[in-house]
Scaffold this motif. Structure first.
Motif, mmCIF file in Angstrom:
data_model
loop_
_atom_site.group_PDB
_atom_site.id
_atom_site.type_symbol
_atom_site.label_atom_id
_atom_site.label_comp_id
_atom_site.label_asym_id
_atom_site.label_seq_id
_atom_site.Cartn_x
_atom_site.Cartn_y
_atom_site.Cartn_z
ATOM 1 N N ALA A 21 0.837 -1.206 0.000
ATOM 2 C CA ALA A 21 0.000 0.000 0.000
ATOM 3 C C ALA A 21 0.868 1.250 0.000
ATOM 4 O O ALA A 21 1.915 1.290 0.639
ATOM 5 C CB ALA A 21 -0.914 -0.008 1.228
ATOM 6 N N SER A 49 -9.461 1.396 4.952
ATOM 7 C CA SER A 49 -8.906 1.608 3.609
ATOM 8 C C SER A 49 -8.055 0.416 3.175
ATOM 9 O O SER A 49 -7.978 0.100 1.990
ATOM 10 C CB SER A 49 -8.063 2.886 3.570
ATOM 11 O OG SER A 49 -8.880 4.025 3.697
ATOM 12 N N PRO A 59 -3.327 -0.493 -3.261
ATOM 13 C CA PRO A 59 -4.056 0.436 -2.386
ATOM 14 C C PRO A 59 -3.280 1.738 -2.202
ATOM 15 O O PRO A 59 -2.068 1.723 -1.979
ATOM 16 C CB PRO A 59 -4.152 -0.327 -1.064
ATOM 17 C CG PRO A 59 -3.839 -1.744 -1.379
ATOM 18 C CD PRO A 59 -2.948 -1.719 -2.576
ATOM 19 N N GLN A 60 -3.995 2.836 -2.326
ATOM 20 C CA GLN A 60 -3.416 4.157 -2.094
ATOM 21 C C GLN A 60 -4.286 4.889 -1.084
ATOM 22 O O GLN A 60 -5.506 4.945 -1.235
ATOM 23 C CB GLN A 60 -3.328 4.952 -3.391
ATOM 24 C CG GLN A 60 -2.384 4.324 -4.396
ATOM 25 C CD GLN A 60 -2.383 5.051 -5.724
ATOM 26 O OE1 GLN A 60 -3.378 5.625 -6.134
ATOM 27 N NE2 GLN A 60 -1.254 5.007 -6.405
ATOM 28 N N ILE A 61 -3.630 5.419 -0.071
ATOM 29 C CA ILE A 61 -4.321 6.174 0.971
ATOM 30 C C ILE A 61 -3.625 7.516 1.091
ATOM 31 O O ILE A 61 -2.402 7.581 1.237
ATOM 32 C CB ILE A 61 -4.288 5.436 2.321
ATOM 33 C CG1 ILE A 61 -4.889 4.039 2.176
ATOM 34 C CG2 ILE A 61 -5.011 6.243 3.399
ATOM 35 C CD1 ILE A 61 -4.613 3.127 3.352
ATOM 36 N N ASP A 91 -9.087 7.155 -0.138
ATOM 37 C CA ASP A 91 -8.527 5.905 -0.665
ATOM 38 C C ASP A 91 -9.066 5.602 -2.058
ATOM 39 O O ASP A 91 -9.990 6.264 -2.537
ATOM 40 C CB ASP A 91 -8.756 4.740 0.299
ATOM 41 C CG ASP A 91 -10.209 4.308 0.418
ATOM 42 O OD1 ASP A 91 -10.901 4.201 -0.613
ATOM 43 O OD2 ASP A 91 -10.664 4.053 1.555
ATOM 44 N N GLY A 147 -13.526 4.572 -4.707
ATOM 45 C CA GLY A 147 -12.922 4.850 -3.414
ATOM 46 C C GLY A 147 -13.835 5.579 -2.456
ATOM 47 O O GLY A 147 -14.990 5.871 -2.758
#
Length: 158
Positions: A21, A49, A59-61, A91, A147
């Protein structure tokens, strides 16, 4: 809040690495609050998330902060004579339908079956209680397959 975030990222480090992530943050301001509760708030939001991810997508937060005045922000539940730290947890996960943006904060509310995703249905209701106990406001925005964003407002002297 930097200490809160660092502690939570350390606690979730194994899961973050497992999923590869990407967590993007900035320097966060200081708020007057109970560190343990704020850590639980961050852990629940970031943990969600990391849970509700799209298959085959990294995954990007993103965690963004700003200071807003209650009278200048579009959220009507803010007090007009108070400054707030506005925290956005954004997210690229599975998202949710707009019709659920209030319901997801109710105790034991789950949008997915227990076999799809683990959890008790308590996390977001706990988040709401923590934010309310700090005289703040939390709300959510989401779009299916695009998201989710959780926005937290905490009073500040800034």
């Amino acid at each position: 809040l930097n200490d809160v975030l660092n502690n939570v990222l350390e606690d979730l480090g194994e899961r973050i690495n497992e999923l590869n992530a990407e967590i993007v943050t900035q320097n966060l301001p200081v708020v007057n609050g109970i560190q343990f509760q704020l850590e639980q708030l961050f852990a629940n939001l970031i943990g969600n998330s990391l849970k509700y991810i799209k298959e085959g997508v990294q995954p990007q937060i993103k965690i963004v902060s700003s200071v807003v005045n209650g009278k200048n922000d579009s959220l009507e539940t803010l007090l007009p004579n108070i400054n707030y730290v506005k925290l956005q947890f954004i997210d690229n996960g599975i998202g949710f339908e707009k019709k659920y943006q209030e319901k997801i904060f109710e105790i034991f509310q789950r949008l997915h079956g227990k076999t799809e995703f683990t959890g008790t249905g308590l996390g977001l209701s706990i988040c709401k209680k923590i934010v309310q106990s700090h005289n703040g406001v939390i709300h959510a925005q989401g779009e299916i397959n695009k998201g989710a964003q959780f926005i937290v407002y905490l009073p500040t002297l800034l």
